[in-house]
Motif scaffolding. Sequence first.
Motif, PDB file in Angstrom:
ATOM      1  N   ALA A 286       1.837   3.626   3.485  1.00 47.86           N
ATOM      2  CA  ALA A 286       1.861   2.500   2.548  1.00 47.86           C
ATOM      3  C   ALA A 286       0.645   2.580   1.632  1.00 47.86           C
ATOM      4  CB  ALA A 286       1.857   1.181   3.316  1.00 47.86           C
ATOM      5  N   PRO A 287       0.802   2.270   0.354  1.00 38.86           N
ATOM      6  CA  PRO A 287      -0.352   2.319  -0.570  1.00 38.86           C
ATOM      7  C   PRO A 287      -1.364   1.242  -0.205  1.00 38.86           C
ATOM      8  CG  PRO A 287       1.538   1.311  -1.638  1.00 38.86           C
ATOM      9  CD  PRO A 287       2.041   1.855  -0.331  1.00 38.86           C
ATOM     10  N   PRO A 288      -2.652   1.544  -0.303  1.00 34.10           N
ATOM     11  CA  PRO A 288      -3.679   0.543   0.021  1.00 34.10           C
ATOM     12  C   PRO A 288      -3.713  -0.556  -1.034  1.00 34.10           C
ATOM     13  CG  PRO A 288      -4.703   2.502  -0.894  1.00 34.10           C
ATOM     14  CD  PRO A 288      -3.240   2.828  -0.708  1.00 34.10           C
ATOM     15  N   ALA A 289      -4.130  -1.734  -0.610  1.00 39.15           N
ATOM     16  CA  ALA A 289      -4.257  -2.851  -1.547  1.00 39.15           C
ATOM     17  C   ALA A 289      -5.381  -2.555  -2.536  1.00 39.15           C
ATOM     18  CB  ALA A 289      -4.546  -4.136  -0.792  1.00 39.15           C
ATOM     19  N   THR A 290      -5.089  -2.707  -3.823  1.00 36.67           N
ATOM     20  CA  THR A 290      -6.090  -2.402  -4.857  1.00 36.67           C
ATOM     21  C   THR A 290      -6.892  -3.631  -5.262  1.00 36.67           C
ATOM     22  OG1 THR A 290      -4.400  -2.771  -6.555  1.00 36.67           O
ATOM     23  CG2 THR A 290      -4.713  -0.504  -5.747  1.00 36.67           C
ATOM     24  N   ARG A 291      -6.370  -4.811  -4.963  1.00 39.79           N
ATOM     25  CA  ARG A 291      -7.088  -6.029  -5.316  1.00 39.79           C
ATOM     26  C   ARG A 291      -6.617  -7.159  -4.408  1.00 39.79           C
ATOM     27  NH1 ARG A 291      -3.906  -9.534  -8.196  1.00 39.79           N
ATOM     28  NH2 ARG A 291      -1.927  -8.702  -8.992  1.00 39.79           N
ATOM     29  N   ARG A 292      -7.371  -8.233  -4.372  1.00 41.10           N
ATOM     30  CA  ARG A 292      -7.015  -9.400  -3.582  1.00 41.10           C
ATOM     31  C   ARG A 292      -5.958 -10.213  -4.336  1.00 41.10           C
ATOM     32  NH1 ARG A 292      -9.123 -11.944   0.731  1.00 41.10           N
ATOM     33  NH2 ARG A 292      -8.788 -14.210   0.928  1.00 41.10           N
ATOM     34  N   MET A 293      -4.834 -10.456  -3.693  1.00 40.81           N
ATOM     35  CA  MET A 293      -3.730 -11.155  -4.341  1.00 40.81           C
ATOM     36  C   MET A 293      -3.874 -12.663  -4.172  1.00 40.81           C
ATOM     37  SD  MET A 293      -0.673  -8.669  -2.939  1.00 40.81           S
ATOM     38  CE  MET A 293       0.636  -9.577  -3.738  1.00 40.81           C
ATOM     39  N   LEU A 294      -3.421 -13.404  -5.161  1.00 37.75           N
ATOM     40  CA  LEU A 294      -3.370 -14.854  -5.069  1.00 37.75           C
ATOM     41  C   LEU A 294      -2.211 -15.270  -4.163  1.00 37.75           C
ATOM     42  CD1 LEU A 294      -3.943 -15.748  -8.839  1.00 37.75           C
ATOM     43  CD2 LEU A 294      -5.646 -15.685  -6.998  1.00 37.75           C
ATOM     44  N   LYS A 295      -2.264 -16.523  -3.684  1.00 41.71           N
ATOM     45  CA  LYS A 295      -1.226 -16.983  -2.778  1.00 41.71           C
ATOM     46  C   LYS A 295       0.154 -16.873  -3.417  1.00 41.71           C
ATOM     47  CE  LYS A 295       0.728 -21.021  -0.508  1.00 41.71           C
ATOM     48  NZ  LYS A 295       0.697 -22.477  -0.289  1.00 41.71           N
ATOM     49  N   ALA A 296       0.295 -17.258  -4.662  1.00 41.60           N
ATOM     50  CA  ALA A 296       1.603 -17.203  -5.318  1.00 41.60           C
ATOM     51  C   ALA A 296       2.115 -15.770  -5.384  1.00 41.60           C
ATOM     52  CB  ALA A 296       1.514 -17.814  -6.712  1.00 41.60           C
ATOM     53  N   GLU A 297       1.200 -14.839  -5.667  1.00 45.78           N
ATOM     54  CA  GLU A 297       1.606 -13.431  -5.718  1.00 45.78           C
ATOM     55  C   GLU A 297       2.036 -12.933  -4.351  1.00 45.78           C
ATOM     56  OE1 GLU A 297      -0.930 -11.183  -9.035  1.00 45.78           O
ATOM     57  OE2 GLU A 297      -2.203 -12.177  -7.534  1.00 45.78           O
ATOM     58  N   ARG A 298       1.291 -13.318  -3.321  1.00 42.19           N
ATOM     59  CA  ARG A 298       1.648 -12.891  -1.967  1.00 42.19           C
ATOM     60  C   ARG A 298       3.008 -13.448  -1.571  1.00 42.19           C
ATOM     61  NH1 ARG A 298      -4.204 -13.845   1.094  1.00 42.19           N
ATOM     62  NH2 ARG A 298      -5.286 -12.109   0.084  1.00 42.19           N
TER      63      ARG A 298
END
Length: 374
Positions: free
Chosen positions: A164-176
């Motif tokens: 799985a690709p690593p997370a590149t940035r911290r996502m907001l709740k709506a995005e998650r």
Amino acid sequence: MLSAVLPLRQSAAPASIAMPYAPQVRLPDGSLATPQHYKLYQQNPDSVAELLSQISFDQHTLLFCDQDQQGMYLQTGLIGRENYEHGQRLRPHKLVYGRRWRIDSDMPDHEIVQTAFLAIKKAREHEVRELLTIHLPHSTRASAPLSSHQDMALMQTQAAFLQAPPATRRMLKAERTDALRTRLQSLGFAQRPVHLLHAEQRRNGDMLLDLQIGAAPLARHLEGDFPEFSDLQFSITVPGNAPHQLMYALMDALIQHSDRYVEQHFRVNGFARFSRDLDPQAIAALSLQSRPYARDMRDARFATAFQQANFAVDAARAAPLGSGKLADINRSKLQQFPALGGHLPAGYAPGTSVPAGFASWRTHLAGIDEMSSK
């Protein structure tokens, strides 16, 4: 029920007897009994079959017992259907078998029951893993990537592709939430959709999801398989920056629900041995009451019989070290513990061997009687 509860047949060779000089213990209801750990066992296919006949679960689960060149075993059979057929017609029933679970001749009754319990859980888990599917974009076919039928050798050669690709940035709740909802729409269980009822972000960033198994297609509804999952509501937690783990978390929850179903409906002579309605404190109290070792070991005759019986069972289960690469790996690990207790594998130390144990408790009793007479 899985099988009728049959009365135990009396045979010339009982599967268990009390150890020599074994005392009895008084139970909470005032009765006296010889606990299982004060008994010697010599199982045979008939005794195992008699024990399995006292187990009940459901109409679709069978238990078999037999013996081959490697020894005795029990095996599950599940009456189900073809999981990978997604048509609109009613699918015919089919019988599938689980793996063979080996039974040692000195195995106590309760261990055989526990083996049957585990065999049923794992046979159902195999089916559950096939029922959780995913539809990939631009594909009309569903896949069960967490089933037991993936080609490990091919996966190993494609490890980089599968990562799985690593997370590149911290996502907001709506995005998650949107990312998880999108993935959830591609998943199905037993050809049923999985609905997101509520999403909540935890303080550590993880997402708590309330889910529900949706309605089945008409054909699957008429078949009526796995009714314990119908309209099921449950919650899972998914790491906030790892939405690909949604399917793993969902699988964990479905397997757990299946396991709880077995725990609640598995019976031995009508007794729900593994039900969570049993109070652990009461189980602990009964266990301690049945193990008055300080009292019972004061009898030197019984202490000798008890220690020798346990030694014989443990020694007989010691594995041979063997040869080749696996033996070298195990030898290297064992050498890190020079004062290791227990029964070491046969062939581990040159010039030494692990006692082979006793062929049966009958020969063991002869040895105890001879020792007691000296």
